[in-house]
Design an enzyme around this catalytic site. Structure first.
Site, PDB file in Angstrom:
ATOM      1  CG  HIS A  40      -2.300   0.553   0.921  1.00 52.43           C
ATOM      2  ND1 HIS A  40      -2.499   1.617   0.075  1.00 52.43           N
ATOM      3  CD2 HIS A  40      -3.524   0.201   1.361  1.00 52.43           C
ATOM      4  CE1 HIS A  40      -3.797   1.888   0.023  1.00 52.43           C
ATOM      5  NE2 HIS A  40      -4.437   1.034   0.794  1.00 52.43           N
ATOM      6  CG  ASP A 264     -15.310 -11.849 -18.742  1.00 56.39           C
ATOM      7  OD1 ASP A 264     -14.482 -12.767 -18.503  1.00 56.39           O
ATOM      8  OD2 ASP A 264     -16.358 -12.038 -19.390  1.00 56.39           O
TER       9      ASP A 264
END
Ligand SMILES: *[C@@H]1O[C@H](CO)[C@@H](O)[C@H](O)[C@H]1NC(C)=O
Length: 323
Positions: A40, A264
């Site tokens: 992060h 997808d």
């Protein structure tokens, strides 16, 4: 669930020697679970979802996919000595203390907010503070305030104790001049709405949501600068995770604005999303887009008894859909 996620014990400060990004794809009998763990310090949710978007498009449409070049826009303060050193005391590992082992009594629960739940909460919050002349509270602020009040009601903290609702601020568009909306990097920080448990519970949903709203709109170029200055002066390593050991804090992490269900990889559209196990102690809420349009799913890490009480709380359940 833990086994679906790689590298959840890496610390940000180990990034000099361990990978900054780890991806795991688990093939099951009837589906695929794709997970990632990232440092992060290097990237934030905006950056990771944009990476995921590009990657999934490359997978499903092949090399013909024409993706936008990555915008790498560094943002640094003037007059700071680089590199920034992490104090040795912050990198030392201590054996798990008793305090840390209490982490194991937390559980996770997914709360669904349908589009109607959210509209109702937003309308309720806004009607309670309508006369105050302030701008409207948003859906996200109303939902966050509902979680904050409900969790604190069952947290067992005394009425005079301070309670914090920590929210993520994206500084890209707040610094002046602004950065590009989707530039790559870690450009978020946490800031807190603070009140006492007594005030939070007595004043109602509208006031709590309004407090979050005011906190968000008070984040300016100056606040971002102060945050960055304090950070380099006082480098702190996250020792146990975000959340609270005493139950007085909630952290609203991730965002329902990140688009999940259009990703997808060529295996079909996603059916669900979950946060990994790292970084959470009691009070961490991961907010995600729900599968039905306009809905929000909240993955909450809470003490076991708080979850039990929430699931029996009529006032809380009035605006939540339990699947
Ligand atoms: C915003 O903050 C930066 C960093 O402190 C400063 O250089 C800049 O002048 C500020 N911008 C405005 C418009 O005040």
């Amino acid at each position: 669930m833990k086994h679906f996620f790689p590298a959840d014990d890496f610390k940000s400060c180990d990034g000099v020697s361990v990978p900054l990004l780890v991806i795991q794809v688990t093939e099951m009998k009837d589906g695929v679970f794709i997970s990632f763990c990232y440092n992060h310090m290097v990237a934030d949710g905006v950056s990771m979802w944009s990476f995921f978007d590009t990657w999934s498009k490359i997978c499903s449409s092949g090399s013909g996919f024409n993706h936008k070049p990555l915008v790498l826009k560094g943002w640094f303060l003037e007059g700071i000595d680089y590199p920034i050193h992490i104090p040795v005391s912050e990198t030392e590992r201590s054996p798990p203390s008793r305090e840390l082992s209490s982490v194991t009594i937390t559980k996770e629960w997914i709360f669904h907010f349908s589009k109607k739940n959210i509209l109702d909460l937003k309308a309720k919050a806004n009607s309670e503070v309508a006369s105050s002349g302030d701008l409207e509270v948003s859906s996200l602020q109303a939902v966050s305030a509902h979680m904050w009040r409900s969790i604190i009601r069952h947290s067992g903290v005394s009425r005079e104790r301070e309670t914090h609702c920590k929210i993520v601020v994206d500084l890209r568009q707040r610094v002046n001049p602004p950065l590009e909306k989707d530039c790559f990097g870690n450009m978020v920080y946490l800031t807190s709405a603070i009140t006492t448990a007594e005030e939070l519970l007595d004043r109602g949903l509208g006031e709590a949501a309004l407090q979050i709203r005011k906190l968000v709109s008070s984040q300016t170029n100056e606040t971002c600068k102060r945050f960055a200055e304090d950070w380099v002066r006082n480098v702190k390593n996250l020792k146990s995770g975000i959340g609270s050991k005493v139950g007085d804090t909630i952290v609203v992490a991730s965002s329902p604005r990140f688009e999940v269900y259009n990703k997808d990889f060529g295996w079909g559209k996603p059916i669900a999303i979950r946060a990994g196990p790292s970084n959470s102690i009691s009070g961490k809420l991961s907010l995600f887009q729900g599968i039905n349009e306009g809905s929000i799913d909240i993955q909450a890490t809470l003490w076991d008894d708080v979850i039990v009480k929430l699931l029996a709380d009529v006032e809380f359940l009035e605006h939540v859909t339990i699947a």
